[in-house]
Design an enzyme around this catalytic site. Structure first.
Site, PDB file in Angstrom:
ATOM      1  N   ASP A   1      -4.311   5.392  -9.789  1.00 18.25           N
ATOM      2  CA  ASP A   1      -3.896   3.697  -8.910  1.00 18.25           C
ATOM      3  C   ASP A   1      -5.180   3.140  -8.728  1.00 18.25           C
ATOM      4  O   ASP A   1      -6.418   3.916  -8.728  1.00 18.25           O
ATOM      5  CB  ASP A   1      -3.821   3.916  -7.935  1.00 18.25           C
ATOM      6  CG  ASP A   1      -3.726   5.215  -6.989  1.00 18.25           C
ATOM      7  OD1 ASP A   1      -4.942   5.964  -7.274  1.00 18.25           O
ATOM      8  OD2 ASP A   1      -3.065   6.250  -6.037  1.00 18.25           O
TER       9      ASP A   1
ATOM     10  N   ASP B   1       1.976  11.358   4.372  1.00 18.61           N
ATOM     11  CA  ASP B   1       3.603  10.723   4.023  1.00 18.61           C
ATOM     12  C   ASP B   1       4.346  10.774   3.070  1.00 18.61           C
ATOM     13  O   ASP B   1       6.003  10.733   2.457  1.00 18.61           O
ATOM     14  CB  ASP B   1       4.162   9.245   4.336  1.00 18.61           C
ATOM     15  CG  ASP B   1       3.454   8.348   3.124  1.00 18.61           C
ATOM     16  OD1 ASP B   1       2.509   9.370   2.367  1.00 18.61           O
ATOM     17  OD2 ASP B   1       3.339   7.190   3.159  1.00 18.61           O
TER      18      ASP B   1
ATOM     19  N   HIS C   1       3.586  10.493  -0.568  1.00 19.41           N
ATOM     20  CA  HIS C   1       3.512   9.555  -1.365  1.00 19.41           C
ATOM     21  C   HIS C   1       3.062  10.383  -2.273  1.00 19.41           C
ATOM     22  O   HIS C   1       2.085  11.197  -2.600  1.00 19.41           O
ATOM     23  CB  HIS C   1       2.865   8.681  -1.500  1.00 19.41           C
ATOM     24  CG  HIS C   1       1.038   8.706  -0.587  1.00 19.41           C
ATOM     25  ND1 HIS C   1       1.244   7.972   0.648  1.00 19.41           N
ATOM     26  CD2 HIS C   1       0.501   9.203  -0.797  1.00 19.41           C
ATOM     27  CE1 HIS C   1      -0.504   7.927   0.782  1.00 19.41           C
ATOM     28  NE2 HIS C   1      -0.712   9.315  -0.429  1.00 19.41           N
TER      29      HIS C   1
ATOM     30  N   GLU D   1       4.762   4.671  -2.233  1.00 17.51           N
ATOM     31  CA  GLU D   1       5.096   4.410  -0.921  1.00 17.51           C
ATOM     32  C   GLU D   1       6.277   5.296  -0.683  1.00 17.51           C
ATOM     33  O   GLU D   1       7.422   5.325  -1.741  1.00 17.51           O
ATOM     34  CB  GLU D   1       4.872   3.624  -0.349  1.00 17.51           C
ATOM     35  CG  GLU D   1       3.546   3.388  -0.772  1.00 17.51           C
ATOM     36  CD  GLU D   1       2.777   4.190   0.576  1.00 17.51           C
ATOM     37  OE1 GLU D   1       3.155   4.899   1.029  1.00 17.51           O
ATOM     38  OE2 GLU D   1       1.000   3.619   1.108  1.00 17.51           O
TER      39      GLU D   1
HETATM   40  C1  F6R Z   1      -5.335   9.121  -4.803  1.00 20.70           C
HETATM   41  C2  F6R Z   1      -3.821   8.992  -4.557  1.00 20.70           C
HETATM   42  C3  F6R Z   1      -3.284   9.581  -3.551  1.00 20.70           C
HETATM   43  C4  F6R Z   1      -3.873  10.528  -2.970  1.00 20.70           C
HETATM   44  C5  F6R Z   1      -3.666  11.088  -1.247  1.00 20.70           C
HETATM   45  C6  F6R Z   1      -4.098  12.171  -0.163  1.00 20.70           C
HETATM   46  O1  F6R Z   1      -5.128   8.147  -6.056  1.00 20.70           O
HETATM   47  O2  F6R Z   1      -2.800   8.602  -5.747  1.00 20.70           O
HETATM   48  O3  F6R Z   1      -1.698   9.523  -3.891  1.00 20.70           O
HETATM   49  O4  F6R Z   1      -3.934  11.832  -3.534  1.00 20.70           O
HETATM   50  O5  F6R Z   1      -3.160   9.786  -0.732  1.00 20.70           O
HETATM   51  O6  F6R Z   1      -5.451  12.118   0.058  1.00 20.70           O
HETATM   52  P1  F6R Z   1      -6.783  12.803   0.154  1.00 20.70           P
HETATM   53  O7  F6R Z   1      -7.091  13.774  -0.884  1.00 20.70           O
HETATM   54  O8  F6R Z   1      -7.906  12.053  -0.297  1.00 20.70           O
HETATM   55  O9  F6R Z   1      -5.543  13.371   1.309  1.00 20.70           O
END
Ligand code: F6R
Length: 265
Positions: free
Chosen positions: A71, A140, A142, A147
């Site tokens: 992303d 959450d 995702h 989301e």
């Molecule tokens: C990042 C992504 C997100 C993160 C998630 C956890 O490319 O796609 O899904 O993996 O938000 O983020 P952290 O590792 O910062 O807790």
């Protein structure tokens, strides 16, 4: 799902690096260049450091690797220090021998976002699909920026970020108002097409999402639960992130049995 519970975040990173190295090795053995799906955020940083160490000590080369990131935020130029283009260059690409032209992060800057999303899907297909997709998980539930409420059949597209995600990521920005409101993300169906998936989670703040992902009902209310539909998923967590798993004992037994059955009789 294979669930691996380890004692520390370092052990999670080492385990993940072993999986990446193994997949790269298998692809090359079958005469193919490895294709990796990469994530950003805090969680994979230990993995990337481990891969950099292995490149430096000569045990791993990325010269023929292609990569696709999950992303990218909308509204930040690629050189912005919070863009995922920048993150990948700083955290991994500039420290290893991967060729920048073989790396891809969704284009979101000064372009048509729906065309960019469609082109990203074709690029992945033209590369022969992803051998191993690395994932983190949001508090959450995702994956990527899929989301809550994301269709389990979703493809790469524009997605609005939830308030929860923006507040979780505000730690990297001056204020929550600076956190982008949207992103282009691979869809859940796009992620599920990877031949293998490795989800990493560390820390107690991920425990609820991990439990929902592994043991909850499959639902767009917790997008990571869609991984239950994939035949080759490994969830690797530290003890804090595993703390709400009802069947933790069974997962640990399964790992012991796996070791026993794999060792020479
Ligand atoms: C990042 C992504 C997100 C993160 C998630 C956890 O490319 O796609 O899904 O993996 O938000 O983020 P952290 O590792 O910062 O807790």
């Amino acid at each position: 799902m294979r669930v691996v519970i380890l004692d520390s975040t370092d052990a999670v990173s080492r385990f993940a690096a072993d999986q990446v190295a193994d997949v790269m090795h298998r692809s090359r053995n079958s005469g193919k260049s490895p294709v990796l799906g990469l994530a950003t955020g805090g969680t994979p940083l230990g993995l990337y450091n481990e891969l950099i160490q292995r490149y430096r000590d000569g045990s791993l080369s990325f010269a023929d690797v292609r990569s696709f990131n999950l992303d990218e935020y909308v509204g930040l130029p690629p050189e912005h220090d919070q863009s995922y283009h920048y993150y990948m260059k700083e955290s991994l690409f500039q420290h290893i021998d991967i060729r920048m032209e073989n790396t891809a992060v969704p284009q979101t800057w000064q372009c048509d976002l729906s065309i960019s999303a469609l082109e990203y899907e074709s690029k992945i297909k033209n590369a022969g699909g992803i051998d191993l997709q690395i994932l983190g998980i949001g508090t959450d539930g995702h994956i990527g920026f899929n989301e809550v409420g994301s269709s389990l059949a979703s493809r790469t597209r524009l997605k609005t970020l939830t308030r929860q995600t923006r507040s979780d990521n505000a730690r990297y920005f001056t204020s929550i108002d600076d956190v982008p409101i949207a992103a282009i993300t691979m869809g859940i169906a796009t992620i599920l097409e990877a031949r293998a998936i490795l989800l990493l989670a560390t820390g107690a703040n991920k425990a609820k999402a991990v439990a929902g992902c592994v043991e909850g009902a499959i639902s767009s209310g917790l997008p990571a639960s869609a991984l239950q539909l994939h035949p080759n998923v490994t969830i690797v967590v530290d003890r804090a992130a595993a703390s709400l798993l009802h069947h933790a004992e069974y997962y640990e037994d399964s790992e012991r049995v796996r070791v026993k059955l794999q060792s020479p009789q």
